[in-house]
Structure formats: C-alpha cells, structure tokens
Design an enzyme around this catalytic site. Structure first.
Site, PDB file in Angstrom:
ATOM      1  N   ASP A   1     -24.780  27.076  14.819  1.00 38.51           N
ATOM      2  CA  ASP A   1     -24.905  25.639  15.031  1.00 38.51           C
ATOM      3  C   ASP A   1     -24.781  25.385  16.542  1.00 38.51           C
ATOM      4  O   ASP A   1     -24.334  26.260  17.285  1.00 38.51           O
ATOM      5  CB  ASP A   1     -23.784  24.934  14.258  1.00 38.51           C
ATOM      6  N   LYS A   2     -25.164  24.206  16.990  1.00 42.89           N
ATOM      7  CA  LYS A   2     -25.054  23.883  18.426  1.00 42.89           C
ATOM      8  C   LYS A   2     -23.810  23.048  18.710  1.00 42.89           C
ATOM      9  O   LYS A   2     -22.911  23.496  19.404  1.00 42.89           O
ATOM     10  CB  LYS A   2     -26.308  23.148  18.911  1.00 42.89           C
TER      11      LYS A   2
ATOM     12  N   GLU B   1     -18.632   8.411  18.579  1.00 44.96           N
ATOM     13  CA  GLU B   1     -18.153   7.035  18.445  1.00 44.96           C
ATOM     14  C   GLU B   1     -16.971   6.769  19.370  1.00 44.96           C
ATOM     15  O   GLU B   1     -16.902   5.726  20.026  1.00 44.96           O
ATOM     16  CB  GLU B   1     -17.748   6.764  16.991  1.00 44.96           C
TER      17      GLU B   1
ATOM     18  N   PHE C   1     -22.773   5.631   7.265  1.00 45.94           N
ATOM     19  CA  PHE C   1     -23.673   6.685   7.749  1.00 45.94           C
ATOM     20  C   PHE C   1     -23.866   7.732   6.650  1.00 45.94           C
ATOM     21  O   PHE C   1     -22.947   8.057   5.916  1.00 45.94           O
ATOM     22  CB  PHE C   1     -23.071   7.360   8.980  1.00 45.94           C
TER      23      PHE C   1
ATOM     24  N   THR D   1     -29.884  23.406  14.579  1.00 48.50           N
ATOM     25  CA  THR D   1     -29.174  22.182  14.927  1.00 48.50           C
ATOM     26  C   THR D   1     -29.882  20.953  14.370  1.00 48.50           C
ATOM     27  O   THR D   1     -31.089  20.988  14.113  1.00 48.50           O
ATOM     28  CB  THR D   1     -29.031  22.058  16.459  1.00 48.50           C
TER      29      THR D   1
ATOM     30  N   ASP E   1     -29.921  18.194  16.162  1.00 50.24           N
ATOM     31  CA  ASP E   1     -30.293  17.406  17.342  1.00 50.24           C
ATOM     32  C   ASP E   1     -31.799  17.333  17.524  1.00 50.24           C
ATOM     33  O   ASP E   1     -32.554  18.148  16.973  1.00 50.24           O
ATOM     34  CB  ASP E   1     -29.666  18.005  18.604  1.00 50.24           C
TER      35      ASP E   1
ATOM     36  N   ASP F   1     -19.137  24.872  12.777  1.00 48.94           N
ATOM     37  CA  ASP F   1     -17.825  24.227  12.788  1.00 48.94           C
ATOM     38  C   ASP F   1     -17.736  23.013  11.880  1.00 48.94           C
ATOM     39  O   ASP F   1     -16.654  22.456  11.701  1.00 48.94           O
ATOM     40  CB  ASP F   1     -17.452  23.802  14.213  1.00 48.94           C
TER      41      ASP F   1
ATOM     42  N   ASN G   1     -21.630  20.286   7.635  1.00 48.93           N
ATOM     43  CA  ASN G   1     -23.071  20.518   7.483  1.00 48.93           C
ATOM     44  C   ASN G   1     -23.450  21.987   7.672  1.00 48.93           C
ATOM     45  O   ASN G   1     -24.592  22.368   7.451  1.00 48.93           O
ATOM     46  CB  ASN G   1     -23.864  19.637   8.466  1.00 48.93           C
TER      47      ASN G   1
END
Length: 1151
Positions: free
Chosen positions: A407-408, A504, A545, A679, A681, A794, A797
């Site tokens: 993951d990123k 956030e 969300f 990722t 993103d 981490d 997801n």
C-alpha cells in the site's frame, strides 16, 4: 438443559429470521401468539476444548496428520501380528510426540479458559424489577438494560438509550477492536435520551428491531419503536447508536444501553475468526519428500518379501532342521502369510519415515519466531513498538518472496498530513505564517492583524471546518481531561482535535490557523469561530463516507435559517456532480497538486429550498428506517442529494515519505524481488510518490494502461504495450494501471496483462478498491510460475490483500489495527521489511531446509543397514539394532544437535546479508529444497549406510574373534558397532555443515555423542529385571574393549566424511556461490573465527591457531590472510546490528 446439550454438540439450529426483535427490559407481548426468539447467553468462549472432549478431540486432530496416523497403523500392526520388533519401538516415539503436542495445546487452552472465566465473571450492573442489581457478565440477557460507567468496557453490544449528558451522547474509544485511539461520539435517539434514571428506564416501553449478528464492526442496521401515550414513534438506528463489546467509555460519567448482541454473537466475538491456514513452500516440499520415502519403504518391504519367498523356494531354507514348522503353519494360507510377512517388513523398515520431524519443525518454528520480536533493529523507539509474529508457520517463507505488494498511504508514507496548498474559486493559495495567500504573492499584513478573507474564501474555509467527523478533547491544565464544552463557560483549556482520518485533522487545524476555528459539536449544534466571531450551525444530517462513493457530506442549517449541503471527496467522485464554479481551472490545479505528490480533496456545496429539503429529509428518513436493503436505499438517496453541486475549491495536503523507503525498495530490487504499489490515490499523486520513493526510476520507461473504456480498447492497448517492451531497448520498464482499466484487463485478458506485468521491473496500480488489490495478488499467486507473494499494508482496506498473499505483513500505523490483526507478521515501519526478508528470511530458510534434508538423511542412514542385514539373515526379519536403540535414535541421540543448528545457524553475517541483497537470490525458488538437493542428501545417506554396514561386515565377516582371549562377537555386537558408527557420523556430518558455532552447538554436538556412550555403558552394564531378554548385557563394554573395533569406528567415520570434505573444498575453489564468497568477507569483519573461539586466551592470543587455520581453510570459513590476526580494540563491531539473534559467540572487545 436439553438446549445446553444441543449447543455443546453444535446442533442448536440457527436463527430462522433475518431480523431480531429485542423487547427492552424483556417486556414481551402478553398475547398468546408471541413465540420468543432464542438468543445466545453472554458467555465468551475462546477455548477449543472442554474437560470432557479434550482427549478425543485432541487425538482426532493429531491423527489427521499423516505421519502420526501412519505410525499408529504400524503400532497396531505390531500388536496384532508377530513382528520382529517390539510394539514399544513405534508406540513410545508416537506416545512421546502425541503427549508433548497434547500438553502444549492443553496448556494453551487452559490459559484461554482462565481468561474466559475472568471476562465472564466480571461484575456488571443491570436494571431488573425496577432496581439496579449487580450480576456477573455471563448472566446478561438480550433485552437487559445495562449501566456502564466512565473508563469501563462494554460487556455486550448495546444500543445507547441515554447518558448523563443532556444531549444523550457519549464518547468511546475502540482501541481494542480496531486500534483507533481517537474519541468517537455515539448518540441516543431523542425519545430515550431523557431516561437517565432507573425509574424512567423501567417505565420505557420500546422495541428494537435489527439485523441478525454480523461480524462487520462498522455496519449496523436497525430501528427503535418507542411507545409514548399510545403512539408508536419509529427512529432509525445505525453504527453511531451501537456501543460495541470491548470498546471503552470515555469522558462520560455513565450510560444506559439495551443489550442486543450477547456472548459469541457480539461483533467482537464474531471477529475471532480463524484465519485461513497458509502453508509454506518448505512444508509442501516436506510432504512431497515424505511420500517419496513412503514409496521407498513400500519398495523395500515388497522386495524383501519377494526375496524371502525366493530363498524359501529351496527346501533347506524353507524348513531347516533347527526350525521345523508346525502343522498349522504348513496348512495356513499363502496369501495371508505373504501379507503377514509384508507387514512385518513394513514394521522393520518403518523408521525411514521420521516421526519426530514434525515435532522438531514445530519447535524450531515456535522458538525461532521469538528472534524477530527480540531483534532490536526491528524496534521502533518513537512508537515503542516491536515486531510481532502472529503465526510462526511461515518463517521460512520470508526467505522465498518474489513479489511484494505494498500500500502507499501509511505504508510507504507516514500518514501524517500537512496542509500545503489549496484552490479556491479557480485561484491557487498557499499558507504563509498561518495566512491564506494567493500563489505568487507574499504575506504583507503585519503580525497579529486580523486577515481579510473574501466571501468565496470564507465559504470555502467554513465548508472545510464543518464537513467532517472530527472530535475535540479539552485538556485543562493540571486537571486531566475536562468537560468537552467547558470553553463555553469561559474556562481556560487546551483544545485538541481527534479524527479517524489524518486528512480531516490536518484540514481542520489548517482552517483554525487561517481564522475559521471549529469549536466542537454539542448535540445537533456545530460551533465555529470565524475571525473571532462565534457562529452556530444546526447539524441536520451526516451522509457518511464510504469506499464506493469516496465522498462524505453534511446537511446544515445556517444561522440565517438556510439549509445547505457541504460535500468533500476525491475529485473523481465530486467533479462529475458539479454544475457551477471554476470546474476546469480547479481540475488543472488538482492535477498540478497531484504531480507534486500531494493528496487532494475537492470541496463543494448545494443550497436547498424549503421544498427540496422536505423531500430530502423524507427520503433519508425512509432509507434509514428500512431494515432490508438499507445500504442500497441509502446509496440511492445519497446520489439523489449529492448532485447539482457548486464547486468551491480543492485542498492539497502532503504525506511525508517514511524514513529509508527508497533504500529499502532498492535493496528489495537488488534481491530479485519485484515491488508493486497498490493504492487508492489518483494517478498523478501515485506516480509522483513512486518516483520520489525510488519505486520508479527517472531512467525507467513508464508505460500506462489508464482510462480504458472497453474490452477491445484495453486489449489493443495491452498488445501495444507488449510490442513496445519487445522493441524498446530499455533495461527497465515501469507500468501504471488504474482501477477501471484493471477491471477490464482482469475480465478477459489476464494472460496478456500478466505477460506485460512480468516484463516490468515495477508496477503501480492506482485508484484501487480493496477487493481489486486482493484480485491482483491472487492473479500473480496462481500464475503458472506460482511465485511467493508478500503483501504489506496498514489499513482496513489492505486486509483482503494481506490475507490473500502467501505472507501478510501489517504496519502498525495510524489507520487502526485491522491490518495488524489479520497479518502474519507486524512491523512498525516499511524500512524494517529489508532486514525481515534479507536477514531473518535468509536465516529461517537455510535452517529449516537443512533440518528437513538432514532428518531424511539420518533416517536413511539408520534404516538402510537394517535392510541390508536381511540379505545375510535370509530375510528372517531379524532386527539389526536393539529395541531401545530403535526407540531412542530419533528422540535422544540425534535430536538436539539439529534443533540447536536450526535455531542459531548463520551462513553469512547479518551485516553482509544487508549490505549485499543479491545474496537473497541464492536461496530463491526453494533452491535448497530442490529435487537435485534432495537426491544428493538421500544418495549420501544410502552411501554412508552402505559404508557403515559393509565396513563393519568386512571387519567381522571372516574372523569374529576380535577379543584378546578369543571370545567371539555376535549379531548384537555387530549391530551395536554399526549403530555406534552411525550416531557419531551423522552428528559429525551436521558439525561439518555448521558455520556459526555457539556454546550451545558445542554442548549438544559433543554432548550427544558423550550421552550415547554413557547411556550404552549404563544400559548394557546392568541386568534389567523388567526386560524379557538381556541381549545387550555387557555387549557395549566388550565392543569398546576391542582395539580392532575402535580401529573400525575411526576408519569407517573417516571413509564416510573425508569425501564430503574433499567435495566441499573442490567446489568452493572451482564453483563458489555468492554466499560462499561472502563468507570470506564476513570472517574479515568478524575478527575471530569459530574454531578460534574454542580455545582463546587473554590479549587475543589463541592456543590453536594452526588447528583453526587448517580446519577453517578446509571448511571455507576463514580468509587465509586473516588466520593469525588477533582481536583488537579497533576491530569493527557492527553496533548498528543490535539483534539478539545475531550476537556473535564472543561478544566482547577482548577474547
């Protein structure tokens, strides 16, 4: 009682209905048609066994293992027919293995019982019969009203009814469930929040309808029906109303809630799922080798049986004068006799299958796993976190990894967000000294002056400071946690934001610096201070969300009474729904932010007319009170609301790279491991981070498979990429894929997609959904080459990806502990992956690979002389060894040296392994357990067995009078001679394979040989009254009294081992491996050799330098140019390697 028995046996039928109805305070309807639902009690059962089923259940589980079942069959055969060896020879080792495993599992289960009893017996308070009574946790029933006070954990899953707060809210932490430390706010419905006393709760008439138990911690669908003055009021219940068992109450004096899920039906208990068993490549090889050896065993048994009948074809051998058959034996069935003889030979040769292999491997894995946790190089001081091992079954798999999927966010990066830039109404801004300044301009207003903000800027900052789920904690100086709303009373306190998402928190803190401060929420009121002026907004609805929408919204009533929607989310999830604002300019700015590696969010708003809001409120209420298909209905309503948006702007926050990420990725690449980044993103952000962390090189040819719309378009693009890879004369290629294109590629073009990916040094997949991550891992895992995969992440997801890979590693980051809980190993930082694979993986693999091969080797040495002996005793099934030796060979005489070797062996110093990652390639593709290596060890075992047997036979064959007085040796002396030579040889063979000597290696190696001699003298020197025969009495003493026997022992051992030494020297000089070359470098750094450490004196002088030089030159363990060096104060002692695992045998500046 009957129901309890059915539950214990697992026959209790499941719930028949899709929903459960909970009557608060168990006030059931009085009509006769009501049939109460059955619910579980509140006992938590994490134990596996009970006192009644431990023996049968444990035995059943152990005998499912093929080796244990095989030895059980052999034991039963020995009991049923006349076999050459005693049933004790098979029964005792089997009993030892079964007993040791049962004791270990029983002790672990006893600890679980103890923990369960502590939890189930905890005192709790419930409302019953109009009063508050104390009872035990296990006695809570569904429908009971439970009181929980501050800092207590919730004993069941509760629907919040009321709290000591006027608005009926409470704060909790779910650290023990998902690791998130932030405060979460939970709410009670308006009709119950006033029931803050026992009398009011007793008067409450309400029913909760909700879904049946579900393991998803973040999903709860239900409704509460409150009867007031004969009228039924229906309110929706969601995750924000449910208090989960295991969570802790914070900043709230007390709450009352109704129990809806109890015991093993609580969400915490449902998450105690057993992870799917992962099997390592070594274990698969071991099972294959066992089957081969089973084939050898059957072959030897069949051949011996056939040859026996071939010999007995002649009458003189069939019925010799000294062994006449009985009438019954002459008339018995030939087929039954053949089967009986075959089984007898099977029993005679059965020790070729090593029963103690499984126990030794389990002990090695269990004990070896502690070294990872003890390794100080894997300890993160800032967070005070050590590496964790959640399963020890995959230790050696760390040395076989070919693909790393990472993951990123939070894995390669810190997941610590810093606000950098934003775009408002088509203009780019940056923060300078806490003030919002347009790009290209400098901050000019004097310090302390109130900044001037335009209407657009103010609306944007208000949207950011209101559209979130951030909580506030007010710490009062010297007085611990204070009242969260004490600021309203003018008390001085320090305000701190808590958020489930670092994005956030960073954004709310940024708006505070710029003049718009979020002051907290109180019930349905959200308060902000705009340039010092307080404004209160009424929170009407939160549109939460979710990963599918990738956005969240709030509906507020402004101080002027206007209804507004604020929405923020990923640009791909918000921009398509905007109809006004500077859309094109903002899109360009978002792309520019992404190219800098910044994380972007788009902010928008919508104004509702009175009629529109009434419709919105009605549809939301209907969807939220639905019991069936609530998620689908809510998604439909959210899409109806979040449209026709006005674009306000975009934010850009920076997520810093973790320390040494670039060096770690480069080390993995040099080790032959391909790294894929998966990722969620956006494309530009992911590419920018990949370049900055070294995943992509600037010189790398970057290929793209993005924004594909159809199958045909995707297939054509893949073919073009395949052609480019073949035609471009570039050393390395990188591939970028987005989620949509990946779905098309996996739908019908998997083979083509895999061909492109395998020719790329690095692959980046962006805009990935969690299940897509798992699909990519599965695709690689099941490809024809079947590479070993590792996934590291981490967040929640990443769980599906971690569970899918051969090895799953969780990062102890800031996105909770779900990844850690579902992983096989857990580390605090990505940089630790380098040592975990290159050092620990390397060590674990070579240790267990040698352990497995050596076990088969020593058992071939053990049983082959038994087979050869049948040729000289007319296949009469006479045993060569005494029964005690048969039993103790694997348990006592040869077990400890290989166990200690498998815990401490190091072919190369850890420093060298980390500085030369290419050494990892030497052990890749299970090379040390290849069929060629297996064949070498097996043939070596047969060769040594032939030397043991025929060497002893040649010595004693012509003249057995080897004693000075002419006394002759018998068959037991011959067998003991073979056994003695064998024990010494196989132990010295392991000593030759050992490169890293510790005092424990010396103790068990020479101690095992000494123990064999002492035991044999003791066993043969006493007449044991409980033995039927005294075959071994004085045999061993007589054997050692013969000079010829000692000569034979020495000659046979040298004959076996000398060719091995010659082979090692020959291959080291002509065809040295990279590892063997590095061993020379290691000895230069270490400063003192393993043989030198046996006999060293003060000031670094040693008494056996010549011996050390000779032996180490033969074994390839030292550099000849270094042999006379002594240890000095200036020697490099690699202090950066603090692992307990890698401590040298001599750990001082002087010997």
């Amino acid at each position: 009682m009957l129901r309890w028995i059915r539950q214990q046996l697992g026959f209790d039928p499941p719930h028949q209905s899709d929903t459960r109805t909970v009557y608060i305070s168990n006030r059931f309807p009085q009509n006769g048609h009501y049939v109460p639902q059955r619910f579980a009690d509140n006992r938590i059962i994490s134990s596996k066994y009970t006192i009644w089923n431990f023996v049968p259940k444990n035995l059943f589980e152990q005998f499912r293992r093929i080796a244990n079942f095989y030895f059980l069959i052999i034991f039963l055969v020995q009991l049923m027919i006349d076999t050459p060896t005693s049933p004790v020879t098979s029964g005792l080792p089997l009993f030892f293995v079964i007993t040791v495993t049962a004791i270990k599992q029983g002790y672990e289960d006893w600890l679980r019982h103890k923990a369960d009893n502590e939890v189930n017996g905890a005192p709790v308070f419930v409302v019953r019969s109009g009063s508050l009574v104390q009872t035990r946790s296990k006695n809570i029933r569904v429908g009971d009203i439970v009181r929980v006070t501050k800092d207590e954990t919730f004993p069941v899953d509760l629907v919040l009814l009321s709290s000591d707060r006027a608005e009926g809210t409470c704060h909790i932490t779910t650290t023990s469930l998902d690791g998130e430390t932030n405060l979460k706010t939970h709410y009670s419905v308006a009709e119950t929040l006033k029931s803050q006393s026992v009398s009011k709760l007793e008067a409450l008439h309400a029913v909760v309808e909700c879904q049946q138990p579900d393991a998803d911690l973040y999903r709860f669908v239900g409704r509460i029906i409150v009867t007031q003055q004969g009228e039924e009021i229906v309110r929706p219940l969601g995750p924000e109303n449910l208090l989960l068992r295991g969570a802790r109450l914070k900043n709230t004096k007390e709450i009352f809630g109704v129990a809806v899920y109890t015991g093993m039906e609580s969400k915490m208990a449902l998450n105690y799922k057993c992870k799917s068993q992962k099997r390592s490549a070594v274990e698969k090889s071991m099972n294959t080798f066992l089957l081969i050896y089973l084939g050898i065993l059957l072959f030897e048994a069949v051949l011996s049986t056939i040859l026996k009948y071939a010999w007995q074809a002649e009458n003189k051998w069939n019925e010799p004068f000294y062994n006449q058959k009985t009438e019954q034996e002459r008339n018995s069935s030939q087929i039954l006799k053949f089967i009986s003889d075959f089984l007898a030979f099977l029993v005679l040769y059965n020790f070729i299958i090593p029963i103690s292999l499984y126990v030794t491997v389990e002990m090695q894995k269990f004990l070896g796993s502690f070294f990872i946790g003890w390794d100080l190089d894997l300890y993160h001081e800032e967070s005070d976190q050590m590496a964790q091992v959640n399963t020890s079954d995959l230790n050696e798999e760390l040395g076989q990894v070919e693909y790393v999927f990472t993951d990123k966010t939070g894995t390669l990066t810190e997941n610590e967000m810093l606000f950098r830039e934003c775009s408002i109404n088509g203009i780019k801004y940056q923060e300078i000294n806490g003030k919002l300044v347009p790009e290209g301009m400098t901050e000019t207003s004097p310090d302390g002056s109130v900044p001037h903000l335009s209407h657009e800027e103010l609306l944007f900052l208000k949207a950011v400071s209101l559209c979130h789920t951030v909580q506030i904690s007010y710490e009062q100086p010297g007085d611990g946690p204070g009242d969260p709303f004490s600021h309203a009373n003018g008390f001085s306190s320090q305000m701190e934001y808590y958020a489930s998402s670092p994005d956030e928190k960073a954004l709310v803190e940024a708006t505070k610096r710029m003049g718009v401060t979020f002051m907290g929420s109180c019930g349905e009121t959200m308060e902000i201070k705009t340039l010092g002026k307080s404004e209160k907004y009424k929170l009407l609805h939160i549109l939460e969300f979710d990963a599918d929408r990738r956005r969240m919204s709030v509906i507020l009533q402004t101080p002027s009474g206007e209804k507004m929607l604020f929405t923020k989310g990923a640009e791909s999830a918000v921009l398509p729904f905007t109809t006004s604002g500077e859309i094109d300019k903002t899109r360009v700015h978002v792309d520019e932010f992404a190219l800098k590696g910044l994380r972007t969010l788009v902010v928008s708003c919508r104004h509702f007319s009175a009629e529109e809001y009434v419709e919105v409120d009605r549809r939301l209420q209907e969807a939220r009170t639905a019991i069936q298909q609530r998620e689908e209905k809510l998604a439909e309503v959210f899409n109806f609301i979040e449209k026709d948006l006005k674009l306000l702007g975009a934010t850009a926050v920076e997520d810093k790279l973790q320390d040494k990420v670039q060096e770690t990725i480069e080390a993995l690449r040099l080790a032959g491991i391909k790294v894929w980044v998966l990722t969620g993103d956006k494309h530009e952000t992911a590419v920018s981070v990949s370049l900055s962390c070294g995943h992509f090189h600037r010189t790398m040819n970057i290929l793209e498979l993005v924004q594909q719309k159809s199958d045909s378009e995707c297939a054509e693009q893949l073919r073009q990429l395949a052609r480019r890879i073949k035609e471009d004369h570039v050393i390395q290629h990188g591939l970028v894929v987005d989620g949509a294109s990946l779905s098309l590629a996996l739908r019908g073009h998997e083979k083509l997609f895999m061909e492109v990916c395998k020719n790329c040094s690095a692959v980046l997949c962006c805009r990935m959904a969690p299940l897509q991550k798992a699909k990519v891992v599965r695709l690689l895992k099941t490809s024809p080459e079947k590479p070993i995969t590792l996934a590291i992440g981490d967040g929640a997801n990443d769980v599906s990806m971690i569970q899918e890979a051969h090895v799953g590693i969780g990062i102890m980051g800031k996105e909770g502990r779900q990844a850690v809980r579902n992983s096989d190993y857990a580390i605090a930082r990505f940089k630790f992956l380098s040592k975990l694979l290159l050092v620990h993986g390397h060590f674990y693999y070579i240790r267990i690979a040698t352990l497995v091969q050596y076990f088969f080797y020593k058992n071939v040495c053990f049983i082959t002389p038994q087979f050869l002996y049948q040729f000289v005793c007319l296949f009469s099934q006479q045993t060569l060894y005494d029964s005690v030796y048969l039993t103790l060979y694997n348990i006592c005489f040869t077990s400890l040296p290989i166990l200690v070797y498998s815990l401490f062996e190091q072919l190369v110093h850890p420093y060298v392994l980390q500085s030369k990652p290419a050494l990892y390639r030497d052990i890749s593709r299970n090379s040390l357990l290849s069929f060629k290596t297996f064949l070498y060890w097996t043939l070596l075992g047969f060769c040594h067995a032939f030397v043991f047997f025929f060497g002893s036979y040649i010595l004693m064959g012509e003249d057995t009078s080897l004693m000075g007085n002419g006394q002759m040796f018998g068959n037991w002396t011959f067998g003991t001679l073979v056994f003695t030579v064998m024990v010494i040889t196989v132990t010295l063979k392991l000593a030759m394979e050992t490169h890293f000597w510790t005092w424990m290696n010396h103790f068990v190696t020479w101690g095992s040989i000494a123990f064999y001699f002492i035991f044999s003298l003791f066993y043969g020197g006493i007449i044991w009254p409980f033995l039927h025969t005294q075959d071994m009495y004085f045999v061993f003493v007589q054997l050692l009294s013969s000079g010829s026997a000692w000569f034979a022992i020495i000659v046979i051992i040298i004959t076996c081992l000398f060719p091995d030494i010659i082979k090692k020297v020959f291959f080291r000089h002509l065809q040295p491996t990279s590892t063997q070359k590095s061993q020379l470098i290691e000895t230069v750094h270490r400063g003192i050799g393993c043989v030198d450490s046996l006999c060293c004196y003060s000031n670094g002088e040693n008494g056996c330098t010549r011996l050390g030089r000779m032996v180490e030159q033969m074994m390839g363990r030292c550099d000849p140019a270094r042999a006379n060096r002594s240890w000095s104060d200036t020697e490099p002692f690699y202090s950066n390697d603090q692992s307990i695992l890698t401590l040298s045998p001599i750990e001082a500046t002087h010997c």
